[in-house]
Design a protein around this motif. Structure first.
Motif, PDB file in Angstrom:
ATOM      1  N   UNK A 391      48.145   1.972  72.276  1.00 18.86           N
ATOM      2  CA  UNK A 391      48.064   3.259  71.593  1.00 18.86           C
ATOM      3  C   UNK A 391      47.757   3.046  70.118  1.00 18.86           C
ATOM      4  N   UNK A 392      47.225   4.110  69.510  1.00 11.89           N
ATOM      5  CA  UNK A 392      46.913   4.066  68.087  1.00 11.89           C
ATOM      6  C   UNK A 392      46.148   5.300  67.691  1.00 11.89           C
ATOM      7  N   UNK A 393      45.898   5.444  66.405  1.00 11.38           N
ATOM      8  CA  UNK A 393      45.123   6.567  65.907  1.00 11.38           C
ATOM      9  C   UNK A 393      43.752   6.067  65.484  1.00 11.38           C
ATOM     10  N   UNK A 394      42.717   6.735  66.000  1.00 12.73           N
ATOM     11  CA  UNK A 394      41.348   6.378  65.641  1.00 12.73           C
ATOM     12  C   UNK A 394      40.641   7.658  65.221  1.00 12.73           C
ATOM     13  N   UNK A 395      40.180   7.682  63.974  1.00 11.68           N
ATOM     14  CA  UNK A 395      39.607   8.896  63.402  1.00 11.68           C
ATOM     15  C   UNK A 395      40.675  10.000  63.464  1.00 11.68           C
ATOM     16  N   UNK A 396      40.366  11.130  64.040  1.00 12.67           N
ATOM     17  CA  UNK A 396      41.342  12.229  64.107  1.00 12.67           C
ATOM     18  C   UNK A 396      42.098  12.259  65.423  1.00 12.67           C
ATOM     19  N   UNK A 397      41.902  11.276  66.298  1.00 13.32           N
ATOM     20  CA  UNK A 397      42.496  11.280  67.633  1.00 13.32           C
ATOM     21  C   UNK A 397      43.675  10.314  67.720  1.00 13.32           C
TER      22      UNK A 397
END
Length: 482
Positions: A391-397
């Protein structure tokens, strides 16, 4: 010297032996027939022919209906060909024959009306069965009845003494008669039953007054194969140890919920841990690229406004599906809940029978085991998967990515088939709205269930799985708020 009593006893014994031998021969004959029939049912070729042919795929007509439409076209073209042959062997020029047969049409001398009958039949059948896609035999029955009535009348009215060689004229009439009866037979015996079987197997019988007393949950379709002897004698949903309560080791390994018990060494080797740590972060970018890709093709929009799309990836990934919808929940909170509470997902996601964490690699990466329930009304065994998640945050997702991995430490289970998930994810993104707890949810699903099921059938059922999941997720989101 044999007494009368001994003689009667010997006669009775002989009768019993004869009766026993006859029963043995009869049972052997019946069992042989059953064995042959069961082998045919277990054959994947038999399933593909009797079931896949009746399947509508992406809204297109089924294979068996397409063959019917081709046969109707063949009927029309073959009738024209036979009529042209009759013209060519009449001895007159083609232009003169056309004028006599069409311009100066006479029912006693012209066979062009048989061609026009075939043209009308061709137009009507394709209109109702190809364009309107009706599922009733009354149209082809009406066309066959009218055609046969016309051909019988034509036989009495036509002047058979006029042609020098009436053989082809006779063949033209007989061919038209045979072809129309072949059409009504094929539609009623092949097209309608196979399409009904495919539709009922996936969707189940409707819950109405006309529904059968024995529902699909209690009746396995006759054309579906039995996967193995174990699943034949034991119901698919029964615990693996139900037929032998004394085998404690089987109960410890195979039964729910203690399949991943402490007796199995689930520790990853150090090199495997390092490999997962290198590959897992790359999944986020790949998932993001798929989410924002412009190659998606919309398949349907559900009644809740969710959009189901698909695209084809290079081999071996194949077809991947995406569903996008709005959920009343915070983007970060929903993504965190789906990742952290993976083991409790079975309480709200009825499509999952078992979901367990195998081991943690780091705070954002782990290995999980998931198993589905038997589907197709119990005719197809359950599937299980071993998935690497990150899991992680990429751009706004906020992205929870996942992909199947080969983890041999988790043994195969009886009555389960080990499936393979390609790259997929749960992704959430905040949307501009007056409501703070509102996000866009995206699920990418790319799965191969393995086993004997053709991938085409899997693709058809995935749209329903995606829609059902979104309904369950919305209910779960309300629970998170509460």
């Amino acid at each position: 010297m044999m007494t009368e009593c001994d003689r009667q006893m010997r006669i009775a014994a002989d009768d019993r032996q004869i009766r026993t031998a006859a029963e043995s021969l009869l049972n052997a004959s019946i069992n042989s027939g059953r064995s042959s029939y069961a082998q045919n049912l277990r054959s994947p070729d038999y399933v593909n022919e009797a079931f896949v042919a009746g399947l509508r795929y992406n809204g297109r007509m089924s294979n068996v209906r397409r063959f019917f439409c081709l046969f109707v076209t063949f009927d029309f073209l073959f009738t024209i060909l036979m009529w042209l042959i009759c013209i060519m062997i009449s001895g007159k020029s083609v232009q003169t024959s056309f004028v006599d047969q069409i311009v100066h049409y006479n029912v006693k001398t012209s066979l062009f009306d048989i061609v026009m009958t075939a043209a009308c039949r061709f137009t009507i059948l394709l209109l109702f069965y190809a364009l309107l896609h009706i599922n009733h035999w009354f149209v082809v029955a009406a066309s066959t009845t009218l055609t046969c009535a016309f051909l019988l009348t034509k036989v009495f009215l036509y002047d058979w003494s006029k042609p020098s060689q009436p053989v082809f004229e006779v063949l033209l009439v007989l061919t038209s008669f045979v072809l129309v009866w072949s059409e009504v037979w094929f539609l009623d015996i092949k097209v309608i039953p196979q399409e009904s079987q495919a539709r009922d197997w996936f969707l189940g019988f409707p819950d109405t007054e006309r529904a059968p007393l024995l529902s699909p949950s209690s009746v396995v379709p006759a054309f579906m194969p039995v996967e193995n002897a174990g699943s034949f004698y034991t119901p698919m949903d029964s615990p693996d140890h139900s037929d032998d309560e004394g085998q404690s080791h089987r109960r410890r390994i195979d039964s729910h919920p203690s399949f991943l018990s402490t007796t199995i060494d689930l520790k990853l080797p150090l090199e495997k841990v390092e490999e997962c740590k290198r590959e897992a972060p790359l999944l986020l970018k790949k998932c993001y690229d798929l989410i924002v890709s412009q190659d998606w093709k919309v398949e349907q929009v559900t009644e809740d406004g969710d959009v189901v799309s698909w695209m084809v990836l290079p081999k071996p990934d194949g077809k991947i599906f995406k569903i996008t919808g709005i959920v009343d929940a915070s983007a970060s909170k929903l993504a965190r809940s789906l990742y952290d509470n993976i083991e409790s997902s079975t309480s709200w996601n009825q499509q999952i029978e078992e979901s367990r964490k195998i081991c943690d690699i780091d705070s954002n990466t782990d290995l999980v085991y998931q198993a589905t329930k038997p589907f197709g009304n119990g005719a197809v065994a359950a599937r299980d998967f071993v998935i690497l998640r990150h899991r992680g945050k990429y751009s706004s997702y906020f992205i929870n990515s996942g992909i199947s991995v080969n983890f041999s430490t988790v043994p195969n289970r009886k009555n389960y088939v080990r499936g393979v998930n390609g790259l997929g994810c749960f992704a959430t993104c905040s949307v501009a709205s007056d409501q703070e707890d509102r996000c866009q949810f995206v699920w990418l699903l790319n799965t191969n269930l393995k086993g004997w099921i053709p991938q085409k059938i899997v693709d058809v059922s995935l749209s329903m799985i995606l829609s059902n999941f979104m309904k369950a997720l919305r209910c779960h989101a309300h629970t998170l708020k509460d």
